[in-house]
Design a protein around this motif. Structure first.
Motif, mmCIF file in Angstrom:
data_model
loop_
_atom_site.group_PDB
_atom_site.id
_atom_site.type_symbol
_atom_site.label_atom_id
_atom_site.label_comp_id
_atom_site.label_asym_id
_atom_site.label_seq_id
_atom_site.Cartn_x
_atom_site.Cartn_y
_atom_site.Cartn_z
ATOM 1 N N THR A 1 -57.808 -83.583 -11.067
ATOM 2 C CA THR A 1 -56.698 -84.675 -10.491
ATOM 3 C C THR A 1 -56.860 -84.208 -9.230
ATOM 4 O O THR A 1 -56.856 -85.273 -8.307
ATOM 5 N N ALA A 2 -57.237 -82.715 -8.256
ATOM 6 C CA ALA A 2 -57.811 -82.278 -7.153
ATOM 7 C C ALA A 2 -58.520 -83.906 -7.072
ATOM 8 O O ALA A 2 -58.027 -84.025 -5.717
ATOM 9 N N ARG A 3 -59.728 -84.197 -7.373
ATOM 10 C CA ARG A 3 -60.629 -84.920 -6.607
ATOM 11 C C ARG A 3 -59.839 -86.661 -6.359
ATOM 12 O O ARG A 3 -60.060 -86.749 -5.916
ATOM 13 N N THR B 1 -67.642 -76.158 -10.297
ATOM 14 C CA THR B 1 -69.320 -75.354 -9.345
ATOM 15 C C THR B 1 -68.777 -74.864 -7.768
ATOM 16 O O THR B 1 -68.792 -74.626 -7.391
ATOM 17 N N THR B 2 -68.557 -76.508 -7.078
ATOM 18 C CA THR B 2 -67.942 -76.436 -5.363
ATOM 19 C C THR B 2 -66.833 -75.793 -5.313
ATOM 20 O O THR B 2 -66.692 -74.832 -5.050
ATOM 21 N N MET B 3 -66.045 -75.669 -6.397
ATOM 22 C CA MET B 3 -64.707 -75.644 -6.309
ATOM 23 C C MET B 3 -65.075 -73.355 -6.323
ATOM 24 O O MET B 3 -64.126 -72.707 -5.510
ATOM 25 N N VAL B 4 -65.321 -73.076 -7.455
ATOM 26 C CA VAL B 4 -66.156 -71.263 -7.329
ATOM 27 C C VAL B 4 -66.358 -71.526 -6.395
ATOM 28 O O VAL B 4 -66.173 -69.660 -5.910
ATOM 29 N N ARG B 5 -67.262 -71.688 -5.498
ATOM 30 C CA ARG B 5 -67.837 -70.756 -4.638
ATOM 31 C C ARG B 5 -67.273 -71.547 -3.207
ATOM 32 O O ARG B 5 -68.029 -70.332 -2.586
ATOM 33 N N ARG B 6 -66.376 -72.095 -3.423
ATOM 34 C CA ARG B 6 -65.946 -72.131 -2.037
ATOM 35 C C ARG B 6 -64.575 -71.702 -2.261
ATOM 36 O O ARG B 6 -63.596 -70.938 -1.179
ATOM 37 N N TYR C 1 -58.087 -75.570 -3.012
ATOM 38 C CA TYR C 1 -59.847 -76.354 -3.061
ATOM 39 C C TYR C 1 -59.053 -77.095 -2.216
ATOM 40 O O TYR C 1 -59.275 -77.998 -0.763
ATOM 41 N N ARG C 2 -57.478 -77.540 -2.919
ATOM 42 C CA ARG C 2 -57.789 -79.008 -2.110
ATOM 43 C C ARG C 2 -57.356 -79.311 -0.312
ATOM 44 O O ARG C 2 -57.519 -79.951 0.076
ATOM 45 N N MET C 3 -56.563 -78.072 0.100
ATOM 46 C CA MET C 3 -56.516 -77.912 0.642
ATOM 47 C C MET C 3 -57.015 -77.553 1.672
ATOM 48 O O MET C 3 -57.538 -77.940 3.393
ATOM 49 N N GLY C 4 -58.017 -77.072 1.502
ATOM 50 C CA GLY C 4 -59.460 -76.345 2.086
ATOM 51 C C GLY C 4 -59.883 -77.997 2.667
ATOM 52 O O GLY C 4 -61.095 -77.453 3.730
ATOM 53 N N LEU C 5 -59.878 -78.773 1.716
ATOM 54 C CA LEU C 5 -61.088 -79.839 2.157
ATOM 55 C C LEU C 5 -60.312 -80.295 3.719
ATOM 56 O O LEU C 5 -60.446 -81.179 4.148
ATOM 57 N N TYR C 6 -58.295 -80.275 3.316
ATOM 58 C CA TYR C 6 -58.182 -80.769 4.558
ATOM 59 C C TYR C 6 -58.366 -79.974 6.073
ATOM 60 O O TYR C 6 -58.629 -80.127 7.589
ATOM 61 N N LEU C 7 -58.309 -79.067 5.698
ATOM 62 C CA LEU C 7 -58.640 -77.484 7.188
ATOM 63 C C LEU C 7 -60.091 -77.234 7.377
ATOM 64 O O LEU C 7 -59.512 -77.281 8.573
ATOM 65 N N ASP C 8 -60.504 -78.161 6.370
ATOM 66 C CA ASP C 8 -62.007 -78.324 7.387
ATOM 67 C C ASP C 8 -62.408 -79.541 8.386
ATOM 68 O O ASP C 8 -62.530 -78.857 9.215
ATOM 69 N N ALA D 1 -59.300 -79.790 -15.976
ATOM 70 C CA ALA D 1 -58.710 -80.856 -15.081
ATOM 71 C C ALA D 1 -57.358 -80.588 -13.993
ATOM 72 O O ALA D 1 -57.146 -81.666 -13.459
ATOM 73 N N ALA D 2 -57.733 -79.141 -13.313
ATOM 74 C CA ALA D 2 -57.285 -79.038 -12.258
ATOM 75 C C ALA D 2 -58.368 -79.608 -11.146
ATOM 76 O O ALA D 2 -57.866 -80.095 -9.895
#
Length: 652
Positions: A232-234, A46-51, A358-365, A228-229
């Motif tokens: 695994t990102a988490r 849900t958070t991935m789709v939203r972000r 999304y995973r890169m976005g966490l670092y971009l934050d 799964a994606a």
């Protein structure tokens, strides 16, 4: 031939222990308030789709700032690629329908010619657009990375100096640096998500015209892969966050082992085995976490693959049912096959690239958070632009560096400085001298409840930071050795045209002009050994440059001149020259001199003696030298004591 010897049986092994002790304190960078593990645990579909839309907009905004023209062309090329993809699928239907009709082959070919031409042209144009997209992305990516690096450097240099004493700042910088490094990949992932979305829309449009009942079956093969994606990102993000402190420790260990400044001691002290043991210990913890993360991710991916296989089987079974029941023709079924493959690839691309984005976005934050607040330490002071200080008043100044075991560096310091006065600050190592000078020059600010510093009656925190720094010229103990030409090492870009004469005059006061005269290219010589045409100076040569830099700056404007051990690496002749120049420059400014050579303190109008963070004596050189039992007298006697132990006898 190398000989080895063994200790006699029973003899004690006196070799040093190369293994770190179990209860030794180690480098740990975890700090209170770190919320990244909580963020990692909150990762969900849900958070991935939203972000994702937000991340795509952010990536395109970075690209737009870096290169508007290329970014616009990139978007247009991707949109056109989707259009031609849809046309190719429609042309496939027409081609198959013409070829599968009963009748002569030549008639089939004539009927299929328009669709076949459209199919060929669409495929060719789409291939050309793919090359254009790759080229444009390769053009924009480095520019995005360059802009991110520049913004990060600017933000880092906008932080308070005290931030460097905070583990949280160092960790924020590392996280932001990782975020800046992901910006080119972020654009690539955003582009892949857009391309996959365009392909999906095109394929879904074709499937809708063929038979709308085929659309729901796409989800059967995509939902497991998407879940799964995200999972695994988490897993991988949490593993990276969990091992942040160990990775930071590895960087520090490695730097200390390969840095030129310590290379001689690494060899002479034979420290490599011990430090490598520390390195391997931290690395083993990283390996354990990453291995577990890899195993967990593989387990999730395997389950997703099995579920996706079941979904794919249902999807193809549905297609066969529609053909066998006559709901769609054979030609439409062929087109549907291509469309299903394209749509499935689009969905999987959206999921896979979206999870990576999304995973890169966490670092971009982390990157954008650092830009906003400089790691929570952005310089935010007053707006009063100060002139040269006529008085600096210090009242009840106490300062303590962060750390559970730190004693206060300063304790209740009271001091008043006046324009035109030379004040020498004397004390043993660790007495608080350098900390006091950093506070007086505005590099550090008084801590809450830790006293006050007033420049011309104004609290130092109410002054504009850049305006205050313009009034300060200083020589720190560890001065910078800038990889710049010799003349630029003096003016550092501060001049009103041709700085040549002012640079030479400042250099003459320290003897740096004599050092430059021996360089191959004189003032144009690059002071960076190992680079083309570069040269290295001796320790004394660099110190002359550092003092000349402060004298050059002093003659331009500053009203506060600070010299912290300015002659520690100099011979008596150079020291004599600098001290006489200092005496001449002291007029109309406040001058502070830290020196362990008490004879040099004679030029001061007043001497301040510090011990354990406190001012314990104040007076002129003669007054303090006559005070029996004082710290100044004790240090002076020790410095003047030239008696040596008797020569050892033959028996000794």
């Amino acid at each position: 031939m190398t000989e080895t010897s063994q200790a006699p049986t029973g003899a004690a092994d006196t070799r040093p222990d190369t293994e770190p002790q179990e209860h030794d304190e180690e480098l740990r960078y975890q700090f209170p308030g770190d919320k990244r593990q909580d963020v990692g645990r909150s990762i969900s579909s849900t958070t991935m789709v939203r972000r994702l839309p937000h991340l795509i907009r952010r990536a395109l905004a970075l690209a737009w700032q870096a290169d508007r023209r290329s970014t616009l062309l990139l978007l247009l090329a991707q949109a056109a690629s989707g259009v031609f993809g849809a046309l190719a699928l429609y042309a496939t239907t027409g081609t198959l329908a013409a070829l599968l009709r009963p009748g002569p082959v030549t008639a089939h070919l004539r009927a299929a010619a328009p669709s076949l031409t459209l199919l060929t042209a669409s495929v060719a144009l789409r291939a050309g657009l793919g090359i254009a997209v790759t080229t444009l992305a390769g053009r924009v990516g480095p520019r995005v990375n360059r802009d991110a690096d520049l913004k990060l450097i600017e933000a880092g240099c906008s932080a308070e100096l005290a931030a460097y004493d905070q583990p949280s700042y160092n960790e924020s910088w590392e996280a932001a640096d990782r975020g800046a490094a992901t910006t080119p990949d972020l654009l690539g992932s955003a582009q892949d998500v857009i391309a996959s979305t365009v392909s999906l829309i095109a394929a879904a449009g074709v499937l809708t015209t063929l038979n709308p009942w085929l659309l729901p079956f796409l989800l059967l093969g995509s939902i497991p892969a998407g879940l799964a994606a995200v999972r695994t990102a988490r897993i991988h993000y949490l593993a990276a966050v969990t091992t942040n402190d160990e990775r930071a420790a590895l960087r520090i260990y490695r730097w200390h082992l390969i840095d030129k400044q310590r290379a001689d001691q690494v060899r002479s002290d034979q420290v490599l085995p011990f430090m490598m043991a520390m390195y391997r210990k931290a690395e083993a913890r990283i390996v354990a976490v990453t291995d577990k993360a890899g195993t967990d991710a593989a387990r999730v991916s395997l389950l997703a693959a099995l579920a996706s296989g079941v979904g794919a089987a249902l999807m193809w079974g549905a297609l066969l049912y529609l053909v066998s029941s006559g709901r769609i023709g054979l030609a439409a079924a062929g087109s549907a096959t291509f469309a299903l493959r394209t749509a499935a690839g689009g969905v999987q691309g959206m999921v896979g690239h979206g999870a990576r984005l999304y995973r890169m976005g966490l670092y971009l934050d982390d990157f954008f958070s650092f830009l906003d607040e400089a790691g929570g330490h952005r310089i935010a002071r007053g707006e009063i632009v100060p002139g040269p200080p006529k008085t600096i008043e210090v009242t009840g100044l106490t300062y303590c560096y962060p750390g559970e075991q730190q004693e206060p560096a300063l304790r209740g310091v009271d001091l008043t400085l006046h324009q035109g006065e030379v004040v020498a600050v004397i004390g043993q190592n660790g007495s608080g001298k350098s900390t006091l000078l950093k506070l007086l020059s505005g590099l550090y600010l008084p801590q809450d409840g830790g006293g006050r510093i007033l420049w011309n009656g104004i609290p130092i925190e109410d002054l504009d930071a850049d305006g205050l720094f313009r009034q300060v010229a200083r020589v720190p103990q560890e001065f910078a050795r800038w990889p710049l030409p010799a003349h630029a090492n003096i003016h550092l870009g501060h001049h009103d045209g041709d700085p040549g004469e002012a640079v030479r005059n400042a250099a003459a006061l320290t003897g740096f002009d004599e050092v430059v005269s021996r360089l191959r290219s004189g003032w144009r010589t690059l002071l960076a050994q190992g680079w083309q045409g570069g040269a290295e100076l001796s320790g004394g040569g660099w110190q002359r440059a550092a003092v000349a830099r402060a004298f050059y700056r002093t003659r331009r404007r500053p009203g506060l001149l600070i010299l912290d051990e300015p002659t520690s690496d100099l011979d008596p002749r150079a020291e004599h020259r600098i001290l006489h120049a200092l005496h001449d420059l002291a007029q109309d400014r406040i001058t502070l001199l830290v020196t362990h050579n008490l004879a040099n303190a004679r030029l001061a109008d007043r001497i301040v003696v510090m011990d354990q963070g406190r001012i314990v004596q104040t007076g002129t050189w003669d007054e303090l030298a006559r005070q029996p039992g004082g710290l100044f007298r004790e240090l002076l006697d020790l410095q003047q004591d030239r008696t040596l132990p008797a020569q050892r006898t033959a028996a000794e």
